[in-house]
Enzyme design. Structure first.
Site, PDB file in Angstrom:
ATOM      1  N   HIS A 145      40.293  37.217  50.791  1.00 27.99           N
ATOM      2  CA  HIS A 145      38.893  37.573  51.068  1.00 27.99           C
ATOM      3  C   HIS A 145      38.137  36.326  51.521  1.00 27.99           C
ATOM      4  O   HIS A 145      38.603  35.208  51.335  1.00 27.99           O
ATOM      5  CB  HIS A 145      38.212  38.127  49.802  1.00 27.99           C
ATOM      6  CG  HIS A 145      38.050  37.108  48.711  1.00 27.99           C
ATOM      7  ND1 HIS A 145      39.109  36.648  47.947  1.00 27.99           N
ATOM      8  CD2 HIS A 145      36.964  36.404  48.284  1.00 27.99           C
ATOM      9  CE1 HIS A 145      38.676  35.745  47.091  1.00 27.99           C
ATOM     10  NE2 HIS A 145      37.383  35.563  47.276  1.00 27.99           N
ATOM     11  N   ASP A 165      34.186  34.537  50.987  1.00 31.96           N
ATOM     12  CA  ASP A 165      33.033  34.639  50.092  1.00 31.96           C
ATOM     13  C   ASP A 165      31.788  34.937  50.923  1.00 31.96           C
ATOM     14  O   ASP A 165      31.553  34.274  51.938  1.00 31.96           O
ATOM     15  CB  ASP A 165      32.845  33.329  49.304  1.00 31.96           C
ATOM     16  CG  ASP A 165      33.994  33.094  48.323  1.00 31.96           C
ATOM     17  OD1 ASP A 165      34.763  34.044  48.052  1.00 31.96           O
ATOM     18  OD2 ASP A 165      34.114  31.960  47.819  1.00 31.96           O
ATOM     19  N   HIS A 209      40.722  33.150  51.587  1.00 37.22           N
ATOM     20  CA  HIS A 209      41.515  32.544  50.518  1.00 37.22           C
ATOM     21  C   HIS A 209      41.971  33.618  49.535  1.00 37.22           C
ATOM     22  O   HIS A 209      41.474  34.753  49.566  1.00 37.22           O
ATOM     23  CB  HIS A 209      40.714  31.429  49.814  1.00 37.22           C
ATOM     24  CG  HIS A 209      39.364  31.842  49.300  1.00 37.22           C
ATOM     25  ND1 HIS A 209      38.294  32.105  50.135  1.00 37.22           N
ATOM     26  CD2 HIS A 209      38.911  32.054  48.046  1.00 37.22           C
ATOM     27  CE1 HIS A 209      37.254  32.447  49.414  1.00 37.22           C
ATOM     28  NE2 HIS A 209      37.590  32.442  48.145  1.00 37.22           N
ATOM     29  N   ARG A 243      46.023  30.501  34.514  1.00 40.13           N
ATOM     30  CA  ARG A 243      45.087  29.720  35.347  1.00 40.13           C
ATOM     31  C   ARG A 243      43.667  30.108  34.973  1.00 40.13           C
ATOM     32  O   ARG A 243      43.366  31.289  34.781  1.00 40.13           O
ATOM     33  CB  ARG A 243      45.359  30.038  36.824  1.00 40.13           C
ATOM     34  CG  ARG A 243      44.351  29.419  37.783  1.00 40.13           C
ATOM     35  CD  ARG A 243      44.729  29.729  39.235  1.00 40.13           C
ATOM     36  NE  ARG A 243      43.588  29.500  40.104  1.00 40.13           N
ATOM     37  CZ  ARG A 243      43.386  28.383  40.816  1.00 40.13           C
ATOM     38  NH1 ARG A 243      44.253  27.395  40.764  1.00 40.13           N
ATOM     39  NH2 ARG A 243      42.318  28.262  41.576  1.00 40.13           N
TER      40      ARG A 243
HETATM   41  C1  GA4 Z   1      33.929  37.633  46.595  1.00 42.29           C
HETATM   42  C2  GA4 Z   1      33.197  36.366  46.132  1.00 42.29           C
HETATM   43  C3  GA4 Z   1      32.645  36.487  44.705  1.00 42.29           C
HETATM   44  O1  GA4 Z   1      33.711  36.395  43.752  1.00 42.29           O
HETATM   45  C4  GA4 Z   1      31.902  37.831  44.493  1.00 42.29           C
HETATM   46  C5  GA4 Z   1      32.916  38.931  44.713  1.00 42.29           C
HETATM   47  C6  GA4 Z   1      32.439  40.362  44.487  1.00 42.29           C
HETATM   48  C7  GA4 Z   1      32.823  40.864  43.077  1.00 42.29           C
HETATM   49  O2  GA4 Z   1      33.895  40.542  42.589  1.00 42.29           O
HETATM   50  O3  GA4 Z   1      32.020  41.604  42.517  1.00 42.29           O
HETATM   51  C8  GA4 Z   1      33.036  41.205  45.643  1.00 42.29           C
HETATM   52  C9  GA4 Z   1      33.692  40.172  46.618  1.00 42.29           C
HETATM   53  C10 GA4 Z   1      33.080  38.851  46.214  1.00 42.29           C
HETATM   54  C11 GA4 Z   1      33.440  40.484  48.104  1.00 42.29           C
HETATM   55  C12 GA4 Z   1      33.289  41.973  48.477  1.00 42.29           C
HETATM   56  C13 GA4 Z   1      32.840  42.861  47.324  1.00 42.29           C
HETATM   57  C14 GA4 Z   1      31.994  42.024  46.374  1.00 42.29           C
HETATM   58  C15 GA4 Z   1      34.043  42.283  45.280  1.00 42.29           C
HETATM   59  C16 GA4 Z   1      34.029  43.157  46.480  1.00 42.29           C
HETATM   60  C17 GA4 Z   1      34.983  44.023  46.784  1.00 42.29           C
HETATM   61  C18 GA4 Z   1      31.186  37.860  43.155  1.00 42.29           C
HETATM   62  C19 GA4 Z   1      30.999  38.077  45.654  1.00 42.29           C
HETATM   63  O4  GA4 Z   1      29.823  37.815  45.764  1.00 42.29           O
HETATM   64  O5  GA4 Z   1      31.702  38.725  46.673  1.00 42.29           O
END
Ligand code: GA4
Length: 331
Positions: A206, A208, A263, A273
């Site tokens: 994914h 960020d 990443h 981890r």
């Molecule tokens: C990825 C980056 C951060 O960990 C996060 C994630 C969020 C979550 O886990 O709730 C998201 C993911 C993240 C991207 C797309 C959406 C939202 C899970 C998901 C499928 C907290 C964020 O801001 O985006």
């Protein structure tokens, strides 16, 4: 790729990959010493080439990192029934195996916390009510320190790019309404014999969504970044350093000059981890668009302007691995 189902636990199985598939190199990862006079230029180069770099000489005390790690380990060691009281994350709180609201899964449990204490949820309070007071203190201290690290890096990047004023990027994270958050991840060990031969996908690939993410982990490997040619590179763990990850919002503001790096974490199921990531995000009402000092003509914009609030809600409608910026590209 082999996929093993987890009976009864999840609608979707967690992917497992034979360990021998992870043939990767790591020499490529750039390291920036914050005290190096060349640091700004090196950061810009690293953001252009990788969307990722390691930071040393950052000034955050190792003791604070250790206290936060120990607090997190203490929470994750609580009985499952207690941890579940702090979940599911919506989006803040405790989560196990499920990531986001759209069916993504991973070999992971985690806590997601809003960095703005005024917006703390009931689930966040449950987390702290079940943990010693010094966990809450370490979290609060760490968030303040990491906000500073994020802002410092963003200011150096801005200077490196010739953006004026130099706080153009950092002020969004420093803003009291900044939508930043802290994620504490635990990739547990596995008991099965499979653990010998397989790595599980801890956190699928994914990018960020935010401006910048600052990651620190214990000394267990697992983080991998995707290169421009699509190959994956394993990032050797370094518990005393931070890893900077360019987010989607920074990709947009630099009009694609910086790429938000894809990443993932492949969990080594023989050694747990623990990672802590500070996500520096803008206030919900902030308009995100290519910066006029980098792109003078609007017709050269690669992305439409959007508010962070719109992008965030769109991200939460997507699957983890989706290319979320696609919806905001200009034709
Ligand atoms: C990825 C980056 C951060 O960990 C996060 C994630 C969020 C979550 O886990 O709730 C998201 C993911 C993240 C991207 C797309 C959406 C939202 C899970 C998901 C499928 C907290 C964020 O801001 O985006």
């Amino acid at each position: 790729m082999v996929v093993l189902s987890q009976p009864g636990a999840l609608d979707n199985p967690i992917s497992v990959i034979p360990a021998c598939n992870a043939v990767l190199t790591s020499q490529a990862i750039p390291v920036v010493d914050l005290k190096d006079p060349e640091a700004k230029a090196l950061m810009v180069k690293a953001c252009e080439e990788f969307g990722f770099f390691k930071v040393v000489n950052h000034g955050v005390q190792p003791d604070l990192m250790t206290r936060l790690e120990e607090g997190a380990i203490g929470f994750f060691a609580l009985p499952q029934s207690l941890k579940n009281q702090a979940g599911p994350p919506e989006p803040y709180g405790y989560g196990s195996k499920r990531i986001g609201p759209n069916g993504d899964v991973g070999w992971i449990e985690y806590i997601l916390l809003n960095a703005n204490p005024q917006l703390s949820s009931t689930k966040t309070s449950i987390i702290f009510n079940q943990s010693p007071q010094n966990f809450r203190e370490a979290v609060e201290e760490y968030m303040l320190e990491l906000k500073e690290v994020s802002c410092k890096v963003l200011e150096m990047v801005a200077e490196g790019l010739g953006i004026e004023p130099r706080d153009t990027l950092s002020k969004m994270v420093r803003d009291e309404k900044s939508d930043s958050c802290l994620r504490l991840n635990h990739y547990p060990t596995a008991e099965e014999e499979e653990a010998e031969k397989m790595v599980k996908v801890g956190f699928g690939e994914h990018t960020d969504p935010q401006i910048i993410s600052v990651l620190r982990s214990n000394d267990t490997a697992g983080l991998q970044i995707c290169m421009k040619d699509g190959s994956w590179v394993a990032v050797p763990p370094d518990q005393s350093s931070f890893f900077i990850i360019v987010g989607d919002a920074l990709q947009v503001m630099t009009n694609g000059r910086f790429k938000s790096v894809k990443h993932r974490v492949l969990a080594d199921t023989r050694k747990s981890r623990v990672s802590m990531i500070y996500f520096g995000g803008p206030p919900l009402s902030e308009k995100i668009a290519p910066l006029s000092c980098l792109v003078s003509k609007k017709e050269d914009w690669l992305y439409q302007e959007f508010t962070w609030s719109l992008y965030k809600s769109s991200a939460y409608k997507s699957k983890l691995g989706d290319y979320r910026l696609g919806l905001f590209e200009r034709q």
